[in-house]
Design an enzyme around this catalytic site. Structure first.
Site, short mmCIF file in Angstrom:
data_model
loop_
_atom_site.label_atom_id
_atom_site.label_comp_id
_atom_site.label_asym_id
_atom_site.label_seq_id
_atom_site.Cartn_x
_atom_site.Cartn_y
_atom_site.Cartn_z
N CYS A 79 0.84 -1.21 0.00
CA CYS A 79 0.00 0.00 0.00
C CYS A 79 0.87 1.25 0.00
O CYS A 79 1.51 1.58 1.02
CB CYS A 79 -0.93 -0.02 1.22
SG CYS A 79 -1.82 1.51 1.51
N CYS A 82 -0.05 3.98 2.52
CA CYS A 82 0.35 3.58 3.86
C CYS A 82 1.79 4.01 4.15
O CYS A 82 2.12 4.41 5.28
CB CYS A 82 0.24 2.06 4.03
SG CYS A 82 -1.44 1.40 3.86
#
Length: 324
Positions: A79, A82
Site C-alpha cells: 500500500c 500507507c
C-alpha cells in the site's frame, strides 16, 4: 480477541465504565511515582509504536486501552499511501509523548481483525479508548488533519475516561515497561465479570440477572447500575424493526410509547442528543402518567450514558426546564 463492543456503536461500553473508574487513578499514580523516582517505571519512546497481531490484540490493544488511547494503523506492504501515512503517525506518537499508543496491524497477516473493524480500504486508522473502538479516518490524510484528530482523541480520552497517558522516559530501555499493578479483587468482581461475558455472548437475560444480583447485595454499586441500564436497553431494542419504530414515531408524535421506542433506538445507534431531545420534547407536551413514563425512561437513558457525560448534564437542565 474480538474488539469489545464493536456491535454496539455509540453505547457506553461496560468494560469502559470499569476502566474509566480505574484508569485515571492508575495513570496519575504512575506519573506521580515517576516524578518522585526520577522517571522510574516509565517506558521508552520506542515502546510507543508496537506491531500487533490477532493473538496479541487482547493484551496489546484492549487491555492497554484502559491506560492510554490506542491508535490503530491498518496497513500493508504493497500500500503506497500507507508508506506516506505510517511514518507520520509514528513520529507523532513520539511527539505526543505518551498521550497515545500507536498499534500497527498488517492487514495481509490479520484478515480477521480487518473484518471485525469493518475496514473497507487502507490505510485506515481507528482508536480504542477504554475498550471502545472509534473510527478516526481513512486514507493518507494531511498532517494538520491528523493532529486535529489526535488532539480531539486525547481530549475525549482524558475528559470522559480519565486516561492521562503513559509516562515516557528517553533514558528507559525499550521493552522495559513494567506490568500494571494488580487491582485487589472486589467482593462482586465475579458477578460483574460474568455479566460482561454474558453481554459479549448476547445473553442479555443472564447479564441483567447478574447485575441485579450485585445490586441486591450492594444497591449503590455504580458499575452494576450502569451495566443493568445498558443491558435492559439492549434487551428492549432486540428484535425491533427500526423502520417501523421510526415510522410510528414520525406519524404519531403524541404517542408516548412510540417516542420512547424511537429514543431507545436513537441511543443504541449512537445518536445520544437525538434520544434525549426526543424525550425532553415529549415531556414538554405531555402530562400525568404519560409524562412520568417518559421522564422515567429518560432517567434510565441517563444511566446508560453516565451521569458525568456533558450531554447528560445538559439534558438534565433541559428536562428541568420542561418539567417546571
Amino acid at each position: 480477541m474480538q474488539p469489545r463492543n464493536m456491535s454496539m456503536s455509540g453505547v457506553v461500553d461496560l468494560a469502559a465504565v470499569k476502566a474509566a473508574q480505574e484508569a485515571k487513578a492508575k495513570a496519575e499514580q504512575a506519573r506521580a511515582q515517576a516524578a518522585r523516582e526520577g522517571g522510574a517505571g516509565a517506558i521508552s519512546p520506542a515502546d510507543l509504536v508496537i506491531d500487533v497481531d490477532e493473538a496479541g490484540f487482547e493484551n496489546d490493544v484492549l487491555q492497554r486501552s484502559a491506560e492510554v488511547p490506542v491508535v490503530i494503523d491498518f496497513w500493508a506492504e504493497w500500500c503506497q499511501p500507507c508508506k506516506q501515512l505510517s511514518p507520520v503517525l509514528e513520529r507523532l506518537a513520539v511527539e505526543y509523548n505518551g498521550r497515545f499508543l500507536l498499534a500497527k496491524i498488517d492487514v495481509d497477516a490479520n484478515q480477521m481483525l480487518m473484518q471485525q473493524f469493518g475496514v473497507q480500504g487502507i490505510p485506515a486508522v481507528f482508536a480504542v479508548v477504554a475498550g471502545q473502538a472509534l473510527p478516526l479516518f481513512q486514507g493518507a490524510a494531511g498532517e494538520a488533519q491528523i493532529r486535529q484528530t489526535l488532539d480531539q482523541l486525547v481530549q475525549v480520552a482524558e475528559q470522559r475516561f480519565g486516561l492521562t497517558g503513559l509516562v515516557v522516559d528517553p533514558e528507559a530501555e525499550p521493552g522495559g515497561a513494567p506490568a500494571a499493578p494488580e487491582r485487589p479483587a472486589g467482593p462482586h468482581d465475579g458477578l460483574l465479570e460474568a455479566a460482561v461475558q454474558a453481554l459479549d455472548s448476547g445473553d442479555l437475560g443472564g447479564a441483567i440477572q447478574a447485575y441485579r444480583n450485585v445490586l441486591n447485595e450492594d444497591p449503590a454499586n455504580e458499575e452494576a447500575k450502569l451495566g443493568l441500564a445498558q443491558a435492559e436497553l439492549l434487551q428492549r431494542v432486540q428484535g425491533a424493526d427500526p423502520q417501523r419504530v421510526r415510522r410510528d414515531a414520525a406519524e404519531k408524535p403524541s404517542d408516548v410509547q412510540a417516542q420512547i421506542a424511537a429514543a431507545d433506538l436513537d441511543l443504541v445507534g449512537g445518536h445520544v442528543e437525538d434520544a434525549f431531545g426526543r424525550l425532553i420534547e415529549t415531556v414538554a407536551r405531555t402530562a400525568g402518567d404519560d409524562r412520568d413514563a417518559v421522564r422515567v425512561r429518560l432517567l434510565e437513558l441517563f444511566e446508560v450514558v453516565g451521569p458525568e457525560d456533558p450531554r447528560v448534564i445538559a439534558a438534565r437542565r433541559a428536562l428541568a426546564r420542561a418539567l417546571f
